[in-house]
Design an enzyme around this catalytic site. Structure first.
Site, PDB file in Angstrom:
ATOM      1  CD  GLN A 118      -2.718   0.962   2.596  1.00  0.00           C
ATOM      2  OE1 GLN A 118      -2.125   0.932   3.677  1.00  0.00           O
ATOM      3  NE2 GLN A 118      -4.023   0.981   2.532  1.00  0.00           N
ATOM      4  CB  SER A 153       4.196  -2.715   5.151  1.00  0.00           C
ATOM      5  OG  SER A 153       4.204  -1.856   6.262  1.00  0.00           O
ATOM      6  CD  GLU A 233      -6.893   0.428   9.696  1.00  0.00           C
ATOM      7  OE1 GLU A 233      -6.159   0.477  10.685  1.00  0.00           O
ATOM      8  OE2 GLU A 233      -7.476   1.424   9.222  1.00  0.00           O
ATOM      9  CD  GLU A 346      -0.378  11.434  19.182  1.00  0.00           C
ATOM     10  OE1 GLU A 346      -0.074  10.818  18.138  1.00  0.00           O
ATOM     11  OE2 GLU A 346      -0.106  11.014  20.316  1.00  0.00           O
TER      12      GLU A 346
HETATM   13  C1  LIG Z   1       5.337  -0.193  11.086  1.00  0.00           C
HETATM   14  C2  LIG Z   1       4.765   0.783  10.105  1.00  0.00           C
HETATM   15  C3  LIG Z   1       4.230   0.324   8.915  1.00  0.00           C
HETATM   16  C4  LIG Z   1       3.703   1.230   7.984  1.00  0.00           C
HETATM   17  N1  LIG Z   1       3.217   0.750   6.799  1.00  0.00           N
HETATM   18  C5  LIG Z   1       2.765   1.627   5.865  1.00  0.00           C
HETATM   19  C6  LIG Z   1       2.343   1.177   4.586  1.00  0.00           C
HETATM   20  O1  LIG Z   1       2.351  -0.018   4.309  1.00  0.00           O
HETATM   21  N2  LIG Z   1       1.914   2.078   3.677  1.00  0.00           N
HETATM   22  C7  LIG Z   1       1.873   3.418   3.962  1.00  0.00           C
HETATM   23  O2  LIG Z   1       1.445   4.193   3.109  1.00  0.00           O
HETATM   24  N3  LIG Z   1       2.280   3.897   5.166  1.00  0.00           N
HETATM   25  C8  LIG Z   1       2.731   3.030   6.114  1.00  0.00           C
HETATM   26  N4  LIG Z   1       3.176   3.503   7.334  1.00  0.00           N
HETATM   27  C9  LIG Z   1       3.208   4.949   7.564  1.00  0.00           C
HETATM   28  C10 LIG Z   1       2.200   5.465   8.561  1.00  0.00           C
HETATM   29  O3  LIG Z   1       0.927   5.481   7.995  1.00  0.00           O
HETATM   30  C11 LIG Z   1       2.671   6.855   9.009  1.00  0.00           C
HETATM   31  O4  LIG Z   1       3.830   6.672   9.780  1.00  0.00           O
HETATM   32  C12 LIG Z   1       1.634   7.595   9.803  1.00  0.00           C
HETATM   33  O5  LIG Z   1       0.557   7.985   9.000  1.00  0.00           O
HETATM   34  C13 LIG Z   1       2.209   8.836  10.497  1.00  0.00           C
HETATM   35  O6  LIG Z   1       2.920   9.636   9.590  1.00  0.00           O
HETATM   36  P1  LIG Z   1       4.401  10.141   9.929  1.00  0.00           P
HETATM   37  O7  LIG Z   1       5.179   8.992  10.366  1.00  0.00           O
HETATM   38  O8  LIG Z   1       4.878  10.935   8.789  1.00  0.00           O
HETATM   39  O9  LIG Z   1       4.232  11.101  11.190  1.00  0.00           O
HETATM   40  P2  LIG Z   1       3.764  12.620  11.198  1.00  0.00           P
HETATM   41  O10 LIG Z   1       2.494  12.774  10.459  1.00  0.00           O
HETATM   42  O11 LIG Z   1       4.887  13.499  10.806  1.00  0.00           O
HETATM   43  O12 LIG Z   1       3.468  12.834  12.732  1.00  0.00           O
HETATM   44  C14 LIG Z   1       4.489  12.993  13.727  1.00  0.00           C
HETATM   45  C15 LIG Z   1       3.833  13.194  15.084  1.00  0.00           C
HETATM   46  O13 LIG Z   1       3.016  14.370  15.039  1.00  0.00           O
HETATM   47  C16 LIG Z   1       1.680  14.045  15.378  1.00  0.00           C
HETATM   48  N5  LIG Z   1       0.768  14.844  14.566  1.00  0.00           N
HETATM   49  C17 LIG Z   1       0.763  15.004  13.212  1.00  0.00           C
HETATM   50  N6  LIG Z   1      -0.263  15.758  12.830  1.00  0.00           N
HETATM   51  C18 LIG Z   1      -0.958  16.076  13.957  1.00  0.00           C
HETATM   52  C19 LIG Z   1      -2.134  16.820  14.224  1.00  0.00           C
HETATM   53  N7  LIG Z   1      -2.852  17.387  13.255  1.00  0.00           N
HETATM   54  N8  LIG Z   1      -2.544  16.906  15.509  1.00  0.00           N
HETATM   55  C20 LIG Z   1      -1.839  16.325  16.513  1.00  0.00           C
HETATM   56  N9  LIG Z   1      -0.722  15.618  16.328  1.00  0.00           N
HETATM   57  C21 LIG Z   1      -0.287  15.487  15.067  1.00  0.00           C
HETATM   58  C22 LIG Z   1       1.550  12.560  15.060  1.00  0.00           C
HETATM   59  O14 LIG Z   1       0.509  11.971  15.814  1.00  0.00           O
HETATM   60  C23 LIG Z   1       2.907  12.045  15.451  1.00  0.00           C
HETATM   61  O15 LIG Z   1       2.941  11.806  16.826  1.00  0.00           O
HETATM   62  C24 LIG Z   1       3.711   2.621   8.273  1.00  0.00           C
HETATM   63  C25 LIG Z   1       4.244   3.061   9.480  1.00  0.00           C
HETATM   64  C26 LIG Z   1       4.764   2.184  10.395  1.00  0.00           C
HETATM   65  C27 LIG Z   1       5.345   2.703  11.664  1.00  0.00           C
END
Ligand SMILES: Cc1cc2nc3c(=O)[nH]c(=O)nc-3n(C[C@H](O)[C@H](O)[C@H](O)COP(=O)(O)OP(=O)(O)OC[C@H]3O[C@@H](n4cnc5c(N)ncnc54)[C@H](O)[C@@H]3O)c2cc1C
Lengths: 362, 278
Positions: A118, A153, A233, A346
């Site tokens: 995905q 992933s 999901e 969050e």
């Molecule tokens: C093990 C794992 C597998 C994954 N697999 C996939 C996959 O297969 N395909 C895919 O597309 N993605 C995948 N992801 C990505 C996952 O969807 C993202 O990590 C997630 O959406 C958060 O985005 P980010 O890591 O960029 O954090 P950010 O969005 O940068 O957030 C950083 C921090 O800020 C907080 N934050 C951000 N915006 C706000 C807000 N508006 N209000 C309050 N707090 C906020 C967040 O909660 C977090 O604590 C995976 C992630 C992990 C860890």
């Protein structure tokens, strides 16, 4: 086929067909095991129940998929998150792919021949998915994609990808594609995750050509496609995960060195709460009710109880996570991601505040 | 009873609970509305409705006695001794008028015992008769619904305040720290309610009481923080609910105590029971 008939038959079949994972606990070994489990279950028919006939299924209610996942997770036969990927990929194909494409492709995922991934998140777009910037431009009968995905992933094992790309401004400018991962111009770079496995990848797109008949929905439907993964999901796939956590909790009960009854009780109470909530959600789905923002409650309960479980593991099995290379270590570490992927806790609380409590804008 | 009939019953109950004085008067109204018959014939409908609404409306009736007596196979209308966290025994008196003004002490027969929530006619006794398991379980489910109802009342008050109160030129509901506290409160209450809906046997009723007590205490903590100064006064309704859940949490076992008991049971049985089957 109803639930109890299905469960009884499946249990008897699992008694006779040993699908216990082999000794290779590496990521490649887990992916191999996943294929083996799917293949065996598909050939015996179990994997096909709950999916419509036109994509290779045998029909019946979707809850049969939850029961199958429960039996698999309870026996620890397949890694729950990977196993449950089907639940976020196949419904999208059924709802949005051309019927012929869905009919051709879905059986390959169900029968264990293929892995899919995905491709949603990007370096600049995690929680704020709608800001994604990987571009798709129309050229004649094809689309040409340029950009980068991250945290995808299993991309290194995948034959196909459900991809979101930008075709115009705003939410209505996102389009979903079903892409072959062996298309020229795709580069996959695995990333070593904290739990010691290359769980996810960076995926680079350099003039990657996608035929127009690989669009999922219409141009601009991408945001709806992203939303369509939510119901399953948040129901079937959560149910798998919860049952996996119960199985691991039983191991904790057997192994706990420190008999801290308060900690064991609190941990179990968290799991029980998440389970009861998820049960209610599945009942609503089975009754044909739409699932919406209220499933953010399920997501917070599940992520929190999962981390609570592994915090307790670390406390009651002193040293098991830090000083041994038992299964507890990668599981403990992986549990740290439970409040991040699939929409962070969050973001779920933001949704609850806005949509369920009606607190207006931030 | 279908959904429409249940709604109608809920409306009637809410009406008498908001228009009748707490205590013996409300007991009488509930009896007139058919509480004894409902409890005998449809406890799975009557108990969640009545106790949930006691919590939401903030009123008091002595129907906990009836739930326990009925589950023990005894005649309703009387009282029974009730275990309280820490080994105390209490009686929930039936014919005691609640204190006229906030902050006054209960006029309970002994007079010597001050309950944190003076509207609850609880009296301490030297010793008690242990309840049979099924009666204890029924009482715990009822108290669980009451606790969740009180939690919802607190959340409603805090939500209203968050939208109405402005600081720094905007409603405090626009501050994420405030929003997330209220979201956490809803998560806790919804989770506890899910456990109550699936509470059937003795152990799952114990689990539900523990979850409900914990959720109500979470609600109390977060809502108090959001209501801040005004919520700390006796001029605002919040304190009634906070005092109530502190007392009700301890009745028939506090969430803390029950959680330990859960752990002890699991350790003994070496397997985590799976409730909620598809
Ligand atoms: C093990 C794992 C597998 C994954 N697999 C996939 C996959 O297969 N395909 C895919 O597309 N993605 C995948 N992801 C990505 C996952 O969807 C993202 O990590 C997630 O959406 C958060 O985005 P980010 O890591 O960029 O954090 P950010 O969005 O940068 O957030 C950083 C921090 O800020 C907080 N934050 C951000 N915006 C706000 C807000 N508006 N209000 C309050 N707090 C906020 C967040 O909660 C977090 O604590 C995976 C992630 C992990 C860890």
């Amino acid at each position: 086929m109803d639930v109890s008939e299905f469960r009884t038959g499946l249990r008897a079949w699992l008694e006779d067909n040993d699908l216990t994972p082999g000794p290779d606990g590496s990521l490649a070994g887990q992916v191999e095991q996943l294929g083996r489990v799917r293949r065996a279950l598909f050939d015996a028919g179990w994997m096909r129940y709950g999916w419509p006939e036109h994509v290779g299924g045998l029909g019946g209610p979707a809850v049969l998929r939850a029961v199958l996942g429960e039996e698999i997770a309870s026996r620890e036969l397949a890694p729950p998150n990977f196993y449950a990927l089907i639940e976020v990929l196949v419904p999208t194909m059924i709802d949005y792919a051309r019927p012929e494409l869905a009919a051709e492709m879905v059986p390959r995922l169900l029968n264990g021949d293929e892995q899919w991934c995905q491709g949603f998140s990007e370096p600049g777009s995690g929680s704020d998915l709608a800001s994604l910037s990987t571009r798709a431009e129309q050229r004649g009968d094809t689309w040409v994609v340029n950009g980068q995905k991250v945290w995808t992933s299993l991309a290194q094992f995948a034959q196909r990808c459900v991809l979101l790309a930008r075709t115009g401004p705003g939410h209505g400018g996102i389009t979903a594609f079903f892409l072959d991962m062996d298309t020229p111009g795709i580069t996959v770079r695995p990333i070593l995750a904290m739990h010691g496995e290359e769980e996810f990848c960076e995926v680079f797109f350099d003039d990657v050509v996608i035929p127009a008949d690989r669009l999922l929905g219409k141009v601009g439907d991408g945001w709806a496609v992203a939303g369509s993964v939510l119901p399953f999901e948040r129901s079937t796939s959560f149910w798998h995960r919860i049952n996996h956590l119960y199985a691991r909790f039983d191991h904790l009960l057997a192994e706990a060195v420190d008999p801290d009854e308060g900690a064991l009780g609190a941990t179990y109470l968290g799991l029980h709460t998440a389970r009861c909530r998820s049960h209610g959600t599945q009942r609503r789905l089975a009754d044909g009710l739409p699932l919406g923002p209220e499933t953010s409650v399920d997501k917070v309960l599940l992520g929190t109880s999962e981390q609570h479980l592994y915090d307790t593991v670390r406390e009651l099995l002193p040293g098991a996570v830090e000083l041994t290379d038992s299964q507890w270590r990668p599981e403990y570490l992986y549990s740290r991601a439970a409040t991040i992927y699939g929409g962070s806790s969050e973001i779920q609380r933001n949704i609850i505040a806005r949509r369920l409590l009606g607190l207006g804008k931030e | 009873m279908d959904a429409a009939e249940r709604d109608l019953l809920g409306q009637s109950l809410r009406k008498i609970m908001t228009s009748t004085a707490a205590g013996p008067a409300l007991d009488g109204e509930l009896t007139d509305l058919g509480w004894p018959e409902l409890l005998a014939e449809l406890p799975e409908v009557a108990v969640p409705l009545v106790f949930g609404l006691l919590g939401e409306t903030g009123t008091v009736a002595s129907v906990l006695n009836d739930v326990i007596l009925a589950a023990a196979g005894q005649d309703i209308g009387g009282t029974t001794t009730l275990p309280y966290a820490g080994g105390s025994w209490l009686v929930w008196d039936r014919d005691v008028e609640p204190p006229a003004e906030a902050g006054a002490e209960s006029s309970g027969p002994t007079g010597a015992f001050a309950v944190l929530d003076p509207a609850l006619p609880l009296r301490r006794v030297e010793a008690g008769e242990p309840l049979v398991e099924s009666a204890l379980a029924a009482g715990r489910r009822a108290l669980g619904w009451w606790l969740v109802g009180s939690g919802r009342a607190m959340l409603a008050l805090a939500r209203e305040h968050a939208l109405a109160r402005a600081q720094f030129g905007r409603p405090i509901a626009s501050f994420q720290a405030v929003r997330h506290k209220l979201a956490e409160t809803l998560v806790a209450l919804e989770g506890a309610e899910a456990t109550l809906l699936l509470a059937s046997d003795d152990f799952s009723s114990l689990l539900a009481k523990a979850a409900a007590g914990q959720a109500a205490l979470t609600a109390a903590k977060h809502c108090q923080q959001v209501l801040a100064g005004i919520g700390y006064t006796t001029e605002h309704a919040l304190h009634h609910h906070i005092e109530r859940v502190l007392v009700l949490d301890g009745l028939l076992g506090s969430s803390k105590q029950l959680t330990k008991q859960i752990g002890a049971t699991l350790r003994r049985d070496q397997v985590a029971p799976r409730y909620a089957h598809l």
